[in-house]
Structures are given as C-alpha cells and as structure tokens.
Design a protein around this motif. Structure first.
Motif, PDB file in Angstrom:
ATOM      1  N   UNK A 119      11.261 -31.155 -51.870  1.00  0.00           N
ATOM      2  CA  UNK A 119      10.739 -32.219 -51.011  1.00  0.00           C
ATOM      3  C   UNK A 119      10.159 -33.371 -51.812  1.00  0.00           C
ATOM      4  N   UNK A 120       9.468 -33.063 -52.901  1.00  0.00           N
ATOM      5  CA  UNK A 120       8.926 -34.116 -53.770  1.00  0.00           C
ATOM      6  C   UNK A 120      10.074 -34.937 -54.353  1.00  0.00           C
ATOM      7  N   UNK A 121      11.054 -34.244 -54.933  1.00  0.00           N
ATOM      8  CA  UNK A 121      12.200 -34.937 -55.549  1.00  0.00           C
ATOM      9  C   UNK A 121      12.977 -35.781 -54.538  1.00  0.00           C
ATOM     10  N   UNK A 122      13.033 -35.323 -53.297  1.00  0.00           N
ATOM     11  CA  UNK A 122      13.807 -36.026 -52.270  1.00  0.00           C
ATOM     12  C   UNK A 122      13.026 -37.135 -51.574  1.00  0.00           C
ATOM     13  N   UNK A 123      11.740 -37.260 -51.861  1.00  0.00           N
ATOM     14  CA  UNK A 123      10.963 -38.364 -51.304  1.00  0.00           C
ATOM     15  C   UNK A 123      10.335 -38.115 -49.947  1.00  0.00           C
ATOM     16  N   UNK A 124      10.041 -36.861 -49.620  1.00  0.00           N
ATOM     17  CA  UNK A 124       9.336 -36.550 -48.374  1.00  0.00           C
ATOM     18  C   UNK A 124       7.858 -36.823 -48.576  1.00  0.00           C
ATOM     19  N   UNK A 125       7.195 -37.365 -47.568  1.00  0.00           N
ATOM     20  CA  UNK A 125       5.756 -37.622 -47.645  1.00  0.00           C
ATOM     21  C   UNK A 125       4.965 -36.343 -47.454  1.00  0.00           C
ATOM     22  N   UNK A 126       5.437 -35.464 -46.553  1.00  0.00           N
ATOM     23  CA  UNK A 126       4.688 -34.250 -46.289  1.00  0.00           C
ATOM     24  C   UNK A 126       5.431 -33.288 -45.405  1.00  0.00           C
ATOM     25  N   UNK A 127       4.796 -32.118 -45.232  1.00  0.00           N
ATOM     26  CA  UNK A 127       5.333 -31.055 -44.394  1.00  0.00           C
ATOM     27  C   UNK A 127       4.175 -30.451 -43.613  1.00  0.00           C
ATOM     28  N   UNK A 128       4.339 -30.333 -42.299  1.00  0.00           N
ATOM     29  CA  UNK A 128       3.404 -29.594 -41.453  1.00  0.00           C
ATOM     30  C   UNK A 128       4.096 -28.301 -41.065  1.00  0.00           C
ATOM     31  N   UNK A 129       3.411 -27.169 -41.215  1.00  0.00           N
ATOM     32  CA  UNK A 129       4.006 -25.873 -40.903  1.00  0.00           C
ATOM     33  C   UNK A 129       3.130 -25.126 -39.915  1.00  0.00           C
ATOM     34  N   UNK A 130       3.658 -24.890 -38.729  1.00  0.00           N
ATOM     35  CA  UNK A 130       3.002 -24.034 -37.756  1.00  0.00           C
ATOM     36  C   UNK A 130       3.401 -22.603 -38.113  1.00  0.00           C
ATOM     37  N   UNK A 131       2.811 -22.137 -39.201  1.00  0.00           N
ATOM     38  CA  UNK A 131       3.136 -20.848 -39.781  1.00  0.00           C
ATOM     39  C   UNK A 131       2.572 -20.815 -41.192  1.00  0.00           C
ATOM     40  N   UNK A 132       3.233 -20.054 -42.059  1.00  0.00           N
ATOM     41  CA  UNK A 132       2.700 -19.824 -43.397  1.00  0.00           C
ATOM     42  C   UNK A 132       3.555 -20.445 -44.506  1.00  0.00           C
ATOM     43  N   UNK A 133       2.875 -20.672 -45.630  1.00  0.00           N
ATOM     44  CA  UNK A 133       3.487 -21.104 -46.875  1.00  0.00           C
ATOM     45  C   UNK A 133       3.176 -20.057 -47.939  1.00  0.00           C
ATOM     46  N   UNK A 134       3.775 -20.193 -49.109  1.00  0.00           N
ATOM     47  CA  UNK A 134       3.420 -19.333 -50.230  1.00  0.00           C
ATOM     48  C   UNK A 134       3.411 -20.156 -51.509  1.00  0.00           C
ATOM     49  N   UNK A 135       3.044 -19.532 -52.615  1.00  0.00           N
ATOM     50  CA  UNK A 135       2.891 -20.239 -53.892  1.00  0.00           C
ATOM     51  C   UNK A 135       1.801 -21.295 -53.780  1.00  0.00           C
ATOM     52  N   UNK A 136       0.702 -20.936 -53.150  1.00  0.00           N
ATOM     53  CA  UNK A 136      -0.370 -21.895 -52.850  1.00  0.00           C
ATOM     54  C   UNK A 136      -0.877 -22.614 -54.096  1.00  0.00           C
ATOM     55  N   UNK A 137      -1.013 -21.935 -55.201  1.00  0.00           N
ATOM     56  CA  UNK A 137      -1.472 -22.576 -56.429  1.00  0.00           C
ATOM     57  C   UNK A 137      -0.514 -23.646 -56.903  1.00  0.00           C
ATOM     58  N   UNK A 138       0.765 -23.380 -56.818  1.00  0.00           N
ATOM     59  CA  UNK A 138       1.782 -24.354 -57.205  1.00  0.00           C
ATOM     60  C   UNK A 138       1.813 -25.538 -56.238  1.00  0.00           C
ATOM     61  N   UNK A 139       1.714 -25.266 -54.949  1.00  0.00           N
ATOM     62  CA  UNK A 139       1.750 -26.339 -53.948  1.00  0.00           C
ATOM     63  C   UNK A 139       0.625 -27.339 -54.183  1.00  0.00           C
ATOM     64  N   UNK A 140      -0.539 -26.853 -54.585  1.00  0.00           N
ATOM     65  CA  UNK A 140      -1.701 -27.725 -54.780  1.00  0.00           C
ATOM     66  C   UNK A 140      -1.473 -28.756 -55.878  1.00  0.00           C
ATOM     67  N   UNK A 141      -0.554 -28.495 -56.786  1.00  0.00           N
ATOM     68  CA  UNK A 141      -0.284 -29.424 -57.872  1.00  0.00           C
ATOM     69  C   UNK A 141       0.875 -30.370 -57.628  1.00  0.00           C
ATOM     70  N   UNK A 142       1.471 -30.324 -56.454  1.00  0.00           N
ATOM     71  CA  UNK A 142       2.643 -31.159 -56.163  1.00  0.00           C
ATOM     72  C   UNK A 142       2.251 -32.405 -55.381  1.00  0.00           C
ATOM     73  N   UNK A 143       2.941 -33.498 -55.663  1.00  0.00           N
ATOM     74  CA  UNK A 143       2.657 -34.772 -55.003  1.00  0.00           C
ATOM     75  C   UNK A 143       3.365 -34.848 -53.652  1.00  0.00           C
ATOM     76  N   UNK A 144       2.899 -34.007 -52.755  1.00  0.00           N
ATOM     77  CA  UNK A 144       3.415 -33.981 -51.387  1.00  0.00           C
ATOM     78  C   UNK A 144       2.304 -33.409 -50.510  1.00  0.00           C
TER      79      UNK A 144
END
Length: 165
Positions: A89-114
C-alpha cells in the motif's frame, strides 16, 4: 512512527466536525496501527469475511491517495492486513486503510508511512479464497461508508464527507 512532514492539505477532524456538524463520525472503535496518524482520501470499499485476496488486489493498484475501507464484519478470528500488504500500500500510494477487523505485524505497521486503523492485532493470517465484494456500501462503527466518500482520520477520530467534486 515515521518522521513524515505534516500534510498541508489535511484539515483536522475537530475542525471538520465543527464546520460540518451533521457529518458522520465513526464510533471510536478503531485503534491506530500505521506510522501516519493523520490521513485522508476518497474511500474504496471492500466487504470480506476472514479472507484477504481482495485486500491484496486493491493495494496492488495505484492508490492515488485513496483510503481502503475493509469491512471484515468486526471479526476477531484473524488478521486481514499485515506488514507485506501494508508495504504494498505504501509503494502503491495509498493514504490509509481502515479495517473493521484485525491486522498483524503491529510493530512493522507502526514504522510504515501509511495510516492504518483497525479493531485489534491478531497473529493468525486470513484465508485466501478470494471471496467478497468491492465498491459496495459498508456499515460499521455506527456509519455507512460509500465508495467515494472522503475519509478524514486523525488522533481524534474518523469523519466522513460526501464525495468531493
């Protein structure tokens, strides 16, 4: 968090709420997971159930500053977005993602520009059946989000405005 400069085109949700008192505001159910706490853009919607190939397909497309809104029915069974898809999503130019559910790799997600907001983090990955719907109205957190609605998200919440012309 990344050291991304502030977006000069971003209007805080508090100011938008004051200017548009009838604008829908999502109930405060989603937590921040991405490295960009403030983001906005037109919504692209998905309705899935513990299955993420449609999420991958969307994030592979040019994002053009849009926000992917994923309605996984509030499921706490597995994650439908993780580090690899968020990087896409970062590489493709998405501003953000809203998830009515769960994500994983939380530590990695925190370091991404999205921007990423979700209910919770979960270590289990989703199924890969490719089932679901795209560009349909989705309802969660007390609001209905239509494709093209403009999503504004920041530390104070998530607010929707009609499509911009």
């Amino acid at each position: 968090m990344t050291d991304t400069p502030p977006d000069p085109t971003f209007t805080p949700t508090t100011d938008l709420s004051d200017a548009h008192p009838d604008a829908p505001v999502l109930a405060p159910l989603l937590r921040e997971y991405g490295g960009r706490p403030r983001f906005h853009g037109p919504a692209v919607t998905l309705r899935i159930q513990d299955d993420n190939p449609l999420v991958r397909a969307a994030l592979e497309e040019p994002g053009q500053g849009r926000v992917l809104v994923v309605d996984n029915g509030g499921s706490l069974n597995c994650a439908v977005l993780g580090g690899m898809l968020a990087q896409m999503g970062v590489r493709s130019g998405w501003a953000g993602v809203l998830v009515n559910g769960c994500v994983r790799d939380a530590g990695e997600l925190a370091g991404l520009d999205i921007g990423i907001k979700a209910i919770a983090s979960h270590p289990r990955r989703s199924a890969k059946r490719g089932l679901g719907e795209r560009d349909v109205p989705v309802s969660f957190a007390g609001v209905t989000i239509h494709p093209g609605d403009h999503v504004y998200a920041d530390e104070d919440g998530i607010l929707l405005l009609p499509p911009q012309t």
